[in-house]
Scaffold this motif. Structure first.
Motif, short mmCIF file in Angstrom:
data_model
loop_
_atom_site.label_atom_id
_atom_site.label_comp_id
_atom_site.label_asym_id
_atom_site.label_seq_id
_atom_site.Cartn_x
_atom_site.Cartn_y
_atom_site.Cartn_z
N GLY A 1 0.79 -1.23 0.00
CA GLY A 1 0.00 0.00 0.00
C GLY A 1 0.82 1.27 0.00
N TRP A 2 2.12 1.14 0.21
CA TRP A 2 3.01 2.31 0.27
C TRP A 2 3.97 2.37 -0.92
N ARG A 3 3.80 1.50 -1.88
CA ARG A 3 4.65 1.53 -3.08
C ARG A 3 3.95 2.34 -4.16
N THR A 4 3.86 3.63 -3.93
CA THR A 4 3.17 4.51 -4.87
C THR A 4 4.05 5.73 -5.15
N GLY A 5 3.64 6.48 -6.15
CA GLY A 5 4.35 7.73 -6.46
C GLY A 5 3.97 8.86 -5.53
N GLN A 6 3.10 8.57 -4.55
CA GLN A 6 2.66 9.58 -3.59
C GLN A 6 3.14 9.21 -2.19
N THR A 7 4.36 8.67 -2.09
CA THR A 7 4.93 8.26 -0.82
C THR A 7 6.13 9.14 -0.47
N VAL A 8 6.18 9.61 0.77
CA VAL A 8 7.31 10.41 1.24
C VAL A 8 8.01 9.69 2.38
N GLY A 9 9.31 9.92 2.51
CA GLY A 9 10.09 9.37 3.61
C GLY A 9 10.44 10.47 4.59
N ILE A 10 10.40 10.16 5.89
CA ILE A 10 10.70 11.16 6.92
C ILE A 10 11.74 10.60 7.88
N LEU A 11 12.81 11.32 8.06
CA LEU A 11 13.81 11.02 9.08
C LEU A 11 13.52 11.89 10.29
N VAL A 12 13.41 11.27 11.47
CA VAL A 12 13.10 12.01 12.69
C VAL A 12 14.20 11.76 13.70
N SER A 13 14.68 12.83 14.32
CA SER A 13 15.77 12.72 15.29
C SER A 13 15.66 13.86 16.29
N PRO A 14 16.16 13.69 17.51
CA PRO A 14 16.20 14.80 18.46
C PRO A 14 17.37 15.76 18.21
N ARG A 15 18.11 15.51 17.13
CA ARG A 15 19.24 16.37 16.79
C ARG A 15 18.96 17.14 15.50
N GLU A 16 19.62 18.28 15.33
CA GLU A 16 19.47 19.05 14.10
C GLU A 16 20.15 18.33 12.94
N ALA A 17 19.66 18.59 11.74
CA ALA A 17 20.27 18.00 10.55
C ALA A 17 21.64 18.63 10.30
N THR A 18 22.65 17.79 10.09
CA THR A 18 23.98 18.29 9.78
C THR A 18 24.04 18.73 8.32
N LYS A 19 25.11 19.40 7.94
CA LYS A 19 25.26 19.83 6.56
C LYS A 19 25.30 18.62 5.63
N GLY A 20 25.95 17.53 6.08
CA GLY A 20 26.01 16.33 5.26
C GLY A 20 24.63 15.74 5.01
N VAL A 21 23.80 15.74 6.05
CA VAL A 21 22.43 15.24 5.91
C VAL A 21 21.63 16.15 4.97
N ARG A 22 21.76 17.45 5.15
CA ARG A 22 21.01 18.39 4.30
C ARG A 22 21.41 18.25 2.84
N ASP A 23 22.70 18.11 2.59
CA ASP A 23 23.17 17.93 1.21
C ASP A 23 22.62 16.65 0.61
N ALA A 24 22.62 15.57 1.40
CA ALA A 24 22.11 14.29 0.91
C ALA A 24 20.62 14.37 0.61
N LEU A 25 19.86 15.06 1.45
CA LEU A 25 18.44 15.26 1.20
C LEU A 25 18.21 16.02 -0.10
N ALA A 26 18.98 17.07 -0.29
CA ALA A 26 18.82 17.91 -1.48
C ALA A 26 19.15 17.14 -2.76
N ARG A 27 20.10 16.23 -2.70
CA ARG A 27 20.51 15.47 -3.89
C ARG A 27 19.57 14.31 -4.20
N SER A 28 18.82 13.86 -3.22
CA SER A 28 18.03 12.64 -3.38
C SER A 28 16.94 12.79 -4.45
N SER A 29 16.70 11.72 -5.16
CA SER A 29 15.63 11.68 -6.15
C SER A 29 14.31 11.24 -5.52
N TYR A 30 14.33 10.94 -4.21
CA TYR A 30 13.12 10.56 -3.49
C TYR A 30 12.57 11.76 -2.72
#
Length: 318
Positions: free
Chosen positions: A160-189
């Motif tokens: 039921g979640w293999r659709t083109g209308q699915t988003v992924g969410i990473l949740v953490s008690p820490r702020e996103a690092t620059k490496g994480v932000r860059d990886a998010l920006a580059r992702s095709s998902y």
């Protein structure tokens, strides 16, 4: 160079992530009740997939987990306690933003801790986004490898979640690092990052351009300050961020559930008869059979056209 857009007009380099902070001195928090799942009929009517069976028979929310942990003397410093507590906290906290999540963590979770649907305005019913969530209650610095792990969950998600209308969410008690932000920006998902503290307070939310392409242009982030003084000496105010839609508060999941039940009642009444529950199920099955590509469109008054209503009710009687 693409820039990280901020609501106050400043720019940070190198990202196509949306990350908005604005100041609003009014306190407008809502507290949702414990999740009460929708009925199978409601899920079927609005094409909302059912979540897999929960991983534990002993608890299904934060309250029952705390009771279970006390009963078996589970140390609050253990990895199991910290991880499970955080997952339930995130699940309960994000209901405030119309996310209906279920905990599925376990040996066969394919890296998914929570999954469910996101009922944003204009998407309250069958167009709700599908959501895959990974919770990282880690004290260590979080790297871009976490983004790759989240991308992998798309390929292993339940049907039921293999659709083109699915988003992924990473949740953490820490702020996103620059490496994480860059990886998010580059992702095709379509991906999100949310910083949620262990008490459930949302402190940061950002998402990439691919997520915005799913019709999330009106989604924004507002910084709000509470009236309680966090530090009596400095006089500083507590603050958190809240998600908004077109500048307004997003209705919480309790309001969404009430709306779905209201729509369900209208749907049944649109056929012109007061049907008992068992016939309601049969009616939906016949409608899906006769209109496999979608249900007939009701008029402005909420009534189904006569030709469609007669066809369906005749099949129901037969």
């Amino acid at each position: 160079m693409r820039h990280l857009r901020l609501h106050n007009g400043l720019a940070a380099s190198d990202l196509s992530l949306k990350f908005i902070h604005s100041i609003n001195l009014r306190r407008c928090f809502s507290h949702s009740r414990v999740n009460h799942d929708l009925t199978p009929f409601t899920r079927r009517l609005f094409k909302i997939p059912s979540a897999p069976s929960p991983p534990s028979q002993h608890h299904n929310n934060l309250t029952t987990f705390l009771s279970y942990a006390e009963r078996i003397s589970l140390p609050s410093t253990s990895t199991v306690y910290i991880g499970t507590h955080y997952e339930y906290t995130v699940l309960q906290s994000l209901r405030r933003y119309a996310l209906a999540l279920h905990r599925i963590g376990g040996r066969d979770d394919a890296g998914i801790d929570l999954l469910g649907t996101w009922h944003l305005p204009e998407r309250e019913r069958e167009r709700a986004l599908r959501v895959l969530v990974q919770c990282k209650a880690l004290k260590t610095k979080l790297g871009p490898n976490l983004v790759r792990e989240l991308e992998g969950t798309f390929r292993q998600a339940p049907v039921g979640w293999r659709t083109g209308q699915t988003v992924g969410i990473l949740v953490s008690p820490r702020e996103a690092t620059k490496g994480v932000r860059d990886a998010l920006a580059r992702s095709s998902y379509p991906l999100f990052w949310m910083m949620v503290e262990r008490d459930g307070t949302l402190k940061q939310a950002l998402w990439n351009a691919r997520a915005e392409e799913l019709g999330l242009g009106p989604l924004g982030v507002d910084t709000r300050y509470g009236t309680g003084v966090a530090d009596s000496e400095s006089g500083s105010l507590t603050k958190e961020v809240t998600l908004t839609w077109d500048g307004c508060d997003i209705p919480d999941m309790e309001q969404v559930e009430q709306g779905l039940l209201h729509y369900e009642g209208q749907w049944v009444k649109s056929w012109g008869e007061d049907l008992p529950g068992v016939e309601k199920e049969a009616l939906l099955e016949i409608v899906e059979t006769i209109f496999p590509d979608g249900q007939p469109e009701a008029g402005p008054d909420g009534v189904v056209p006569d030709v469609d209503r007669v066809k369906i009710l005749q099949a129901l009687r037969e």
